[in-house]
Scaffold this motif. Structure first.
Motif, short mmCIF file in Angstrom:
data_model
loop_
_atom_site.label_atom_id
_atom_site.label_comp_id
_atom_site.label_asym_id
_atom_site.label_seq_id
_atom_site.Cartn_x
_atom_site.Cartn_y
_atom_site.Cartn_z
N GLU A 234 -31.21 -16.22 41.85
CA GLU A 234 -29.71 -16.53 41.29
C GLU A 234 -28.97 -15.09 40.85
OE1 GLU A 234 -31.18 -17.68 36.89
OE2 GLU A 234 -32.49 -17.86 38.38
N MET A 235 -29.91 -14.08 41.13
CA MET A 235 -29.59 -12.65 40.96
C MET A 235 -29.10 -11.95 42.40
SD MET A 235 -31.91 -11.68 38.14
CE MET A 235 -31.86 -12.44 36.48
N VAL A 236 -29.15 -12.70 43.44
CA VAL A 236 -29.15 -12.08 44.77
C VAL A 236 -27.58 -11.95 44.79
CG1 VAL A 236 -28.94 -12.50 47.24
CG2 VAL A 236 -31.30 -12.99 45.81
N GLY A 237 -26.81 -12.88 44.30
CA GLY A 237 -25.37 -12.78 44.73
C GLY A 237 -24.73 -11.60 44.14
N GLU A 238 -25.02 -11.26 42.77
CA GLU A 238 -24.26 -10.15 42.23
C GLU A 238 -24.62 -8.96 42.84
OE1 GLU A 238 -27.19 -9.02 38.33
OE2 GLU A 238 -26.62 -11.05 38.56
N VAL A 239 -25.63 -8.69 43.58
CA VAL A 239 -26.12 -7.57 44.18
C VAL A 239 -25.31 -7.46 45.43
CG1 VAL A 239 -27.95 -6.05 45.32
CG2 VAL A 239 -28.36 -7.29 43.00
N LEU A 240 -25.13 -8.66 45.99
CA LEU A 240 -24.60 -8.61 47.42
C LEU A 240 -23.01 -8.44 47.22
CD1 LEU A 240 -26.21 -11.63 49.37
CD2 LEU A 240 -26.65 -9.31 49.46
N GLU A 241 -22.41 -8.76 46.09
CA GLU A 241 -21.12 -8.81 45.60
C GLU A 241 -20.92 -7.28 45.79
OE1 GLU A 241 -17.58 -9.54 45.55
OE2 GLU A 241 -19.15 -11.42 45.77
N VAL A 242 -21.72 -6.33 45.20
CA VAL A 242 -21.45 -5.14 44.86
C VAL A 242 -21.46 -4.48 46.36
CG1 VAL A 242 -22.31 -2.95 44.21
CG2 VAL A 242 -22.21 -4.89 42.54
N MET A 243 -22.58 -4.71 46.95
CA MET A 243 -22.54 -4.26 48.66
C MET A 243 -21.30 -4.58 49.24
SD MET A 243 -26.70 -5.14 49.08
CE MET A 243 -26.60 -4.54 50.69
N ARG A 244 -20.90 -5.76 49.06
CA ARG A 244 -19.86 -6.39 49.89
C ARG A 244 -18.43 -5.47 49.61
NH1 ARG A 244 -20.03 -11.56 48.26
NH2 ARG A 244 -21.48 -12.09 50.02
N GLY A 245 -18.46 -5.01 48.13
CA GLY A 245 -17.36 -4.15 47.53
C GLY A 245 -17.54 -2.80 48.40
N LEU A 246 -18.79 -2.21 48.49
CA LEU A 246 -18.79 -0.90 49.14
C LEU A 246 -18.43 -1.12 50.77
CD1 LEU A 246 -22.46 0.29 48.08
CD2 LEU A 246 -20.05 1.44 47.60
N ALA A 247 -18.64 -2.13 51.23
CA ALA A 247 -18.40 -2.32 52.68
C ALA A 247 -17.03 -2.28 52.78
CB ALA A 247 -19.22 -3.47 53.21
N ASP A 248 -16.19 -3.05 52.00
CA ASP A 248 -14.67 -3.24 52.11
C ASP A 248 -14.03 -1.89 51.86
OD1 ASP A 248 -15.11 -5.76 52.32
OD2 ASP A 248 -14.62 -6.34 50.35
N LYS A 249 -14.74 -1.08 51.07
CA LYS A 249 -14.13 0.58 50.91
C LYS A 249 -14.10 1.33 52.03
CE LYS A 249 -13.28 0.83 46.12
NZ LYS A 249 -13.39 1.55 44.81
N GLY A 250 -15.18 0.84 53.14
CA GLY A 250 -15.40 1.82 54.22
C GLY A 250 -16.65 2.50 54.27
N MET A 251 -17.72 2.27 53.17
CA MET A 251 -18.86 3.02 53.35
C MET A 251 -19.67 2.67 54.61
SD MET A 251 -21.16 4.98 51.76
CE MET A 251 -20.61 5.08 50.16
N THR A 252 -20.37 3.76 55.12
CA THR A 252 -20.99 3.60 55.96
C THR A 252 -22.32 2.82 55.72
OG1 THR A 252 -20.17 5.53 57.11
CG2 THR A 252 -22.17 4.77 58.29
N MET A 253 -22.92 1.96 56.15
CA MET A 253 -24.15 1.35 55.53
C MET A 253 -25.10 1.03 56.34
SD MET A 253 -22.06 -0.42 52.47
CE MET A 253 -23.04 -2.03 52.12
N VAL A 254 -26.44 1.08 56.31
CA VAL A 254 -27.40 0.30 57.47
C VAL A 254 -28.09 -0.45 56.16
CG1 VAL A 254 -29.24 1.01 58.72
CG2 VAL A 254 -27.34 2.56 58.66
N ILE A 255 -28.37 -1.86 56.43
CA ILE A 255 -29.16 -2.55 55.47
C ILE A 255 -30.10 -3.50 56.34
CG2 ILE A 255 -28.55 -4.56 53.99
CD1 ILE A 255 -25.53 -3.80 54.33
N VAL A 256 -31.50 -3.11 55.99
CA VAL A 256 -32.28 -4.07 56.21
C VAL A 256 -32.32 -5.27 55.21
CG1 VAL A 256 -34.95 -4.26 56.25
CG2 VAL A 256 -33.84 -2.09 57.14
N THR A 257 -32.38 -6.42 55.89
CA THR A 257 -32.19 -7.51 55.02
C THR A 257 -32.71 -8.80 55.51
OG1 THR A 257 -30.56 -8.66 53.64
CG2 THR A 257 -29.76 -8.27 55.89
N HIS A 258 -32.79 -9.67 54.79
CA HIS A 258 -33.18 -11.08 55.04
C HIS A 258 -32.29 -12.02 54.82
CE1 HIS A 258 -37.28 -10.29 56.45
NE2 HIS A 258 -37.60 -9.69 55.32
#
Lengths: 240, 223
Positions: free
Chosen positions: A170-194
């Motif tokens: 139930e806590m995955v969503g809030e973290v992904l939300e923050v990461m989505r916000g970063l991506a929207d702002k144009g941050m370069t990101m490399v994400i290892v994920t499942h």
């Protein structure tokens, strides 16, 4: 931005990365997927030299970082890193966690660092948690603080090493939300994920790794809907 | 009864010396111990090897022998080389020898504490651009210190008892006070019963404090 050429990493006699070539462009979001033990995390950890490559070359902004004489600490400041287990400093408050590196590494004065820290806490939705210690935060909150801590160094790239794997569902969503916000702002990101859904939605490009090699890469549309490699198809059929 | 009280009183008159030796020795021990621990953990052989030898030598020989070497041996060596040296204040020799001896044990305590801190803490620090030294100073050592506080407390308590051997180098701490009194009055039983009693009045309260710290640590770990 990041260029990796013929990257090799061995642990003792175990070949973990076998000849990896990869590029990450400015503003690009790259998700690395693949089975456990495929070398995804090792690949990510090589990018800021938490693991020292056995062979090959890594370039950040055109400068080779894995050779003698480079200022590793200066390079690491350009690369923010978020860990699976948060690795917050348990003996410091949230605010101190975030201001520690700006004050001690960049030489910023404490007031400025705190101002930035509060802005970042606002951004990850934890402005009211500035004075608490990590032990009283939930997993999702810890990870959001960890993201704020990395952002406080104003990095050019953010590296995420399975940022949601240690979280309650139930806590995955809030973290992904923050990461989505970063991506929207144009941050370069490399994400290892499942998190395949997240990768499909946010990534500009997906790298599928297996057994120490990049088996296939391409747009989410390509990887998820029209994978070419048999290995990719097998993996996706199991996780989707 | 009077003799028993006298025995306690005589022993008690050495408490100042015993405690001041112990406190100074702990300060020396923690300082040298931290340096020795960091050297022992270093990747560089030029640092780790001397640290290992230092710790082995000190842990492998009795404190009594070390005291004899420093108090009687070293002045003789210096005099042979034309340097006139004697210990004007034996208590200083006592502080030094207890401090150095303790540093070997403290080094092992600190080393285990540093190794008990999650390696992820170092990785997080380094990924933020900190140098190895900054990561140690700001992140690892403060956490290790909390972990080892009870063990350091116990070392402090046992050091109080070990200072008794300094009576052989003429320091009038608790034990020597009693020995001197006993050799004059032949009141051996009250004298040494008093000695034991005075040591207990120091070690029991301190052990309680250490136990309290341990409980506090256990609680904060759980949260």
């Amino acid at each position: 931005m990041i260029e990796v050429k013929k990257l090799i990493k061995n642990f003792e006699n175990l070949e973990v990365l076998k000849n990896i070539d990869a590029k990450v462009k400015d503003g690009e979001v790259v998700c690395v997927i693949g089975p456990s033990g495929s070398g995804k995390s090792t690949f990510l950890r090589c990018l800021n030299l938490l693991e020292e490559p056995t062979g090959g070359e890594i370039y950040i902004d055109g400068e080779q970082i894995n050779k003698d004489g480079v200022n590793l600490n200066a390079i690491r400041q350009k690369l923010g890193m978020v860990f699976q287990n948060f690795n917050l400093f348990p003996h410091m408050t949230t605010l101190e966690n975030i201001t520690l590196a700006p004050v001690n590494v960049m030489g910023m004065n404490k007031k400025d660092a705190e101002k930035i820290a509060f802005e970042l806490l606002e951004r990850v939705g934890l402005a009211d948690k500035a004075q608490v210690y990590p032990s009283s935060l939930s997993g999702g909150q810890k990870q959001r603080v960890a993201i704020a801590r990395a952002l406080a160094m104003n990095p050019e790239v953010m590296l995420f090493d399975e940022p949601t794997s240690a979280l309650d569902p139930e806590m995955v969503g809030e973290v992904l939300e923050v990461m989505r916000g970063l991506a929207d702002k144009g941050m370069t990101m490399v994400i290892v994920t499942h998190e395949m859904g997240f990768a499909r939605e946010v990534a500009d490009r997906i790298l599928f790794m297996d057994d120490g090699v990049v088996v296939e890469q391409g747009t989410p549309e390509h990887i998820f809907n029209h994978p070419e490699s048999q290995r990719t198809k097998e993996f996706l059929s199991k996780v989707l | 009864m009077e003799n028993y009280l006298m025995g306690i009183k005589i022993a008690y008159s050495g408490v100042g010396a015993t405690l001041s030796i112990t406190v100074v020795a702990v300060i020396i021990g923690v300082t040298l111990g931290l340096i020795a621990a960091l050297c022992k953990l270093s990747k560089h052989k030029a640092l780790s090897l001397p640290a290992k030898v230092y710790i082995e030598l000190l842990r492998g020989t009795p404190l009594l022998v070390q005291a004899l070497i420093l108090y009687y041996g070293v002045p003789m060596l210096l005099q042979q080389h034309g340097i006139m040296f004697r210990w004007d204040y034996p208590i200083i020799a006592g502080m030094i020898v207890c401090g150095i001896n303790s540093s070997a044990y403290v080094a092992e305590i600190i080393r285990s504490g540093l190794q008990a801190v999650d390696p992820g803490q170092t990785e997080a620090s380094r990924s933020l651009g900190m140098t190895n030294f900054q990561a140690m100073k700001l992140v690892i050592i403060p956490q290790a210190f909390r972990i080892i506080l009870p063990a350091l407390g116990n070392e402090f308590v046992s050091l109080i008892k070990e200072t008794a051997v300094l009576s052989v180098i003429t320091i009038t701490e608790i034990t020597r006070k009693s020995t001197l009194w006993s050799s004059v009055t032949f009141q051996s039983w009250p004298a040494y019963l008093g000695t034991a009693f005075v040591y207990l009045t120091l070690t029991i309260p301190l052990s309680r404090v250490v136990l309290y710290m341990e409980r506090r640590m256990a609680q904060s770990d759980r949260s």
